[in-house]
Design an enzyme around this catalytic site. Structure first.
Site, PDB file in Angstrom:
ATOM      1  N   LYS A  61       0.817  -1.211   0.000  1.00  0.00           N
ATOM      2  CA  LYS A  61       0.000   0.000   0.000  1.00  0.00           C
ATOM      3  C   LYS A  61       0.854   1.266   0.000  1.00  0.00           C
ATOM      4  O   LYS A  61       2.056   1.243   0.274  1.00  0.00           O
ATOM      5  CB  LYS A  61      -0.956  -0.008   1.197  1.00  0.00           C
ATOM      6  N   ARG A  69      -3.622 -10.196   5.116  1.00  0.00           N
ATOM      7  CA  ARG A  69      -4.190 -10.164   3.765  1.00  0.00           C
ATOM      8  C   ARG A  69      -3.111  -9.604   2.835  1.00  0.00           C
ATOM      9  O   ARG A  69      -2.697  -8.450   2.980  1.00  0.00           O
ATOM     10  CB  ARG A  69      -5.444  -9.292   3.724  1.00  0.00           C
TER      11      ARG A  69
END
Length: 289
Positions: free
Chosen positions: A236, A270
């Site tokens: 991210k 995740r």
């Protein structure tokens, strides 16, 4: 606030989730592999649309040690294109059908914020859990649907919507406000009879870089919910915008943050890169024994 001793927290959380009658033990953290059935997810290499590519990706996740396949057909990156419910369904149904036929017992998580899609996916395709980025804020039917389905529900915090969440996120106390938001949602779900809730602080969803790192520093506080904790920081912008580069450059940073998350009690990671995440789990587990 309840205090947790580090090694005990990681190795003996005692958490279990009920997936279609199977009790999944979370004493040792699990890795969830991402399958993006989209043309526009933020990490280009994670996009798979052709059915054979999806099945190859699902097989790869399992071979590398991933336990849960997280399938999504609606990109939640900032500014992603809107797609209709019908378009989301048309992307999902062939994929879910093929995965379930190929691996009848694999755990499938569906990344959707739409209650009708969640209901059909569980009923017709044997999806095991629902991963909702909006905590029920984008579809008012979602919580009631989850209450009827009796499947684990990943409750994630978001400020705003994917369209506007990164325009000007603001908090006076990011950790306190995220916890309060989630606590109210947990109460609503409990009243509807939902027993298996997984908490996700929502890294990158309506947060600045500083907000994200504050949440990571305070991650242990989320154990107050006494529910499993999912962390999704894979590649991210909190990594690559801070260090420089782009999502393709963020694997090492992802491993570092996953390790920190595990040391503070994360139960599910995740990720895009399953092998590396599984290695993080093994190494942290060995360290804390």
């Amino acid at each position: 606030m309840k205090q947790y001793e580090v090694g005990k927290r990681f190795l003996n959380s005692g958490y279990q989730i009920n997936c279609r009658g199977r009790l999944i033990n979370l004493e040792e953290p699990l890795v969830m592999g991402i399958i993006n059935v989209t043309p526009d997810s933020f990490y280009e290499k994670s996009r798979v649309q052709a059915l054979d590519s999806v099945l190859h990706r699902a097989e790869q996740i399992q071979e590398e040690g991933g336990v849960i396949l997280d399938v999504g057909a609606y990109s939640s990156r900032p500014g992603a294109d809107y797609i209709s419910e019908e378009e989301e369904m048309s992307r999902l149904w062939p994929v879910l059908k093929a995965i379930r036929e190929s691996w009848p017992d694999v755990l499938i998580s569906l990344d959707t914020f739409r209650g009708r899609i969640a209901e059909k996916a569980v009923g017709d395709y044997g999806v095991d859990m629902i991963n909702d980025i909006s905590a029920g804020t984008l579809d008012e039917t979602m919580f009631e649907t989850i209450g009827k389905l009796n499947v684990p529900y990943i409750l994630m915090h978001i400020q705003g919507t994917p369209d506007d969440m990164q325009k000007n996120p603001h908090y006076n106390d990011v950790t306190g406000e995220v916890i309060l938001f989630l606590a109210k949602k947990v109460d609503q779900l409990r009243e509807l009879g939902v027993s298996d809730i997984i908490i996700d602080p929502g890294f990158g969803f309506g947060k600045t870089i500083d907000h994200n790192y504050q949440l990571l520093r305070d991650l242990e506080q989320f154990k107050m919910f006494e529910t499993p904790l999912l962390v999704g920081v894979s590649r991210k912008s909190m990594i690559y915008r801070f260090l420089g580069g782009n999502p393709e450059d963020a694997l090492n940073g992802t491993s570092v943050l996953n390790t920190l998350a595990l040391s503070q009690g994360a139960n599910i990671l995740r990720v895009h890169d399953v092998k590396e995440a599984v290695e993080c789990v093994k190494l942290v587990s060995k360290t804390l024994k």
